[in-house]
Design a protein around this motif. Structure first.
Motif, mmCIF file in Angstrom:
data_model
loop_
_atom_site.group_PDB
_atom_site.id
_atom_site.type_symbol
_atom_site.label_atom_id
_atom_site.label_comp_id
_atom_site.label_asym_id
_atom_site.label_seq_id
_atom_site.Cartn_x
_atom_site.Cartn_y
_atom_site.Cartn_z
ATOM 1 N N ALA A 33 0.815 -1.209 0.000
ATOM 2 C CA ALA A 33 0.000 0.000 0.000
ATOM 3 C C ALA A 33 0.850 1.262 0.000
ATOM 4 O O ALA A 33 0.357 2.338 -0.351
ATOM 5 C CB ALA A 33 -0.923 0.006 1.213
ATOM 6 N N LEU A 34 2.123 1.143 0.366
ATOM 7 C CA LEU A 34 3.021 2.298 0.419
ATOM 8 C C LEU A 34 3.961 2.362 -0.780
ATOM 9 O O LEU A 34 4.902 3.144 -0.781
ATOM 10 C CB LEU A 34 3.852 2.254 1.709
ATOM 11 N N LYS A 35 3.696 1.529 -1.809
ATOM 12 C CA LYS A 35 4.524 1.519 -3.010
ATOM 13 C C LYS A 35 3.785 2.165 -4.174
ATOM 14 O O LYS A 35 2.555 2.106 -4.245
ATOM 15 C CB LYS A 35 4.883 0.077 -3.404
ATOM 16 N N PRO A 36 4.506 2.761 -5.119
ATOM 17 C CA PRO A 36 3.875 3.162 -6.383
ATOM 18 C C PRO A 36 3.404 1.929 -7.134
ATOM 19 O O PRO A 36 3.902 0.821 -6.912
ATOM 20 C CB PRO A 36 4.997 3.896 -7.132
ATOM 21 N N LEU A 37 2.452 2.105 -8.030
ATOM 22 C CA LEU A 37 1.884 0.973 -8.743
ATOM 23 C C LEU A 37 2.938 0.217 -9.541
ATOM 24 O O LEU A 37 2.913 -1.023 -9.605
ATOM 25 C CB LEU A 37 0.769 1.448 -9.687
ATOM 26 N N GLY A 38 3.899 0.921 -10.145
ATOM 27 C CA GLY A 38 4.939 0.270 -10.925
ATOM 28 C C GLY A 38 5.790 -0.673 -10.093
ATOM 29 O O GLY A 38 6.188 -1.746 -10.555
ATOM 30 N N ASP A 39 6.067 -0.283 -8.846
ATOM 31 C CA ASP A 39 6.875 -1.147 -7.979
ATOM 32 C C ASP A 39 6.109 -2.394 -7.568
ATOM 33 O O ASP A 39 6.693 -3.475 -7.416
ATOM 34 C CB ASP A 39 7.310 -0.374 -6.733
ATOM 35 N N ASN A 245 -1.786 -1.561 -5.399
ATOM 36 C CA ASN A 245 -1.443 -0.749 -4.236
ATOM 37 C C ASN A 245 -2.686 -0.106 -3.633
ATOM 38 O O ASN A 245 -2.820 0.007 -2.408
ATOM 39 C CB ASN A 245 -0.405 0.307 -4.597
ATOM 40 N N GLN A 246 -3.641 0.294 -4.480
ATOM 41 C CA GLN A 246 -4.869 0.875 -3.963
ATOM 42 C C GLN A 246 -5.764 -0.189 -3.320
ATOM 43 O O GLN A 246 -6.470 0.082 -2.343
ATOM 44 C CB GLN A 246 -5.621 1.593 -5.076
ATOM 45 N N ILE A 247 -5.742 -1.402 -3.866
ATOM 46 C CA ILE A 247 -6.511 -2.485 -3.253
ATOM 47 C C ILE A 247 -6.001 -2.754 -1.837
ATOM 48 O O ILE A 247 -6.794 -2.910 -0.891
ATOM 49 C CB ILE A 247 -6.409 -3.767 -4.101
ATOM 50 N N MET A 248 -4.684 -2.780 -1.683
ATOM 51 C CA MET A 248 -4.106 -3.009 -0.357
ATOM 52 C C MET A 248 -4.415 -1.850 0.577
ATOM 53 O O MET A 248 -4.750 -2.052 1.755
ATOM 54 C CB MET A 248 -2.590 -3.206 -0.477
ATOM 55 N N ALA A 249 -4.329 -0.629 0.079
ATOM 56 C CA ALA A 249 -4.618 0.541 0.910
ATOM 57 C C ALA A 249 -6.089 0.556 1.325
ATOM 58 O O ALA A 249 -6.420 0.822 2.493
ATOM 59 C CB ALA A 249 -4.262 1.821 0.159
#
Length: 279
Positions: A33-39, A245-249
């Motif tokens: 959740a704290l990573k950019p989507l590319g990572d 990342n948004q799903i995790m957030a």
């Protein structure tokens, strides 16, 4: 009986393994959740190379998460309150009175937990459609219909659990209150419920958690306007991209109410489950 060194080591190893087994997915969820989507879409790394809180900001605009959050809160709260109100009166009658059909009623309540929920999905949907055609009352695709649906599987467990808890409360308390002139409702609200507070809290937490995370019925019996969080999280996956990342957030955000409630009431929850399971 003293614990041997071998059993102590075994217990520690098992606890460490269970702790890692539980904490690892949570760690991956938080770091993703704290990573950019590319990572997130690239090679997996245990530690983010670029920290960002942008996913926690974007989750509210990518999908109408606030609306889904409100729907889940309304539906879960209403289902919990209705389950508690009905279960309190039903369990009090089952625990304190002997009436014709009591055994049949308790057996029927308990037997409903034997069947998988998917068996009730199509019948409930057809019932809602027939009610709409006969009386013009729209239930399918509404919060009201979802609340009624959640009552079908939270209420039986609530009645069974509360009845078991009330059975452990001495009936001498009822008799003492009767001597003081209390009515049946007076005994229930002034004597039984204060003593049964842990059991009531345990039932409330169970009903709320069950309604909050339910997916199967919500995916069929809701529309865009009444969709809940458990179903709405799937909208972060589109035909073009999957916003991991948004799903995790979003998963972390929607877990906060349940986690806070459990942490605040965990003692009463455990006490209610323990006492209610013994007859």
């Amino acid at each position: 009986m003293r614990e041997t060194s071998g059993s102590k080591v075994f217990r520690v190893v098992v606890l460490v393994f269970l702790g890692i087994f539980t904490a690892a997915p949570l760690y991956v969820m938080v770091t993703s959740a704290l990573k950019p989507l590319g990572d997130v879409q690239g090679n997996f790394t245990w530690w983010p190379t670029h920290f960002t809180i942008q996913p926690f900001i974007d989750i509210w605009s990518t999908v109408p998460l606030g609306e889904y959050f409100l729907n889940s809160l309304v539906v879960s709260t209403a289902a919990t309150l209705l389950s508690l109100i009905i279960a309190i009166f039903a369990s009090f009658a089952v625990s304190r009175y002997r009436f014709r059909g009591r055994s049949v009623f308790t057996t029927a309540v308990l037997s409903t937990q034997m069947f998988p929920g998917v068996l009730f999905l199509l019948p409930l949907y057809l019932i809602f459609i027939n009610i709409n055609q006969a009386f013009g009352i729209q239930l399918a695709g509404t919060r009201t219909g979802l609340i009624i649906t959640y009552l079908t599987f939270s209420l039986p467990f609530a009645i069974w659990m509360l009845a078991g808890y009330l059975d452990n409360i001495p009936k001498e308390l009822d008799e003492a209150a009767r001597v003081d002139g209390a009515s049946a409702m007076g005994v229930l609200f002034r004597v039984i419920l204060p003593v049964a507070r842990p059991g009531v809290i345990a039932v409330a937490i169970y009903c709320f958690m069950t309604s909050w995370g339910e997916v199967l019925f919500a995916s069929v019996l809701t529309t865009q306007d009444s969709r809940t969080l458990a179903v709405g999280l799937g909208e972060y996956s589109t035909q073009v991209n999957v916003y991991w990342n948004q799903i995790m957030a979003a998963s972390l955000v929607v877990s906060i109410p349940v986690v806070i409630a459990f942490l605040l009431l965990q003692r009463s929850f455990v006490a209610g489950l323990t006492a209610g399971s013994v007859k």
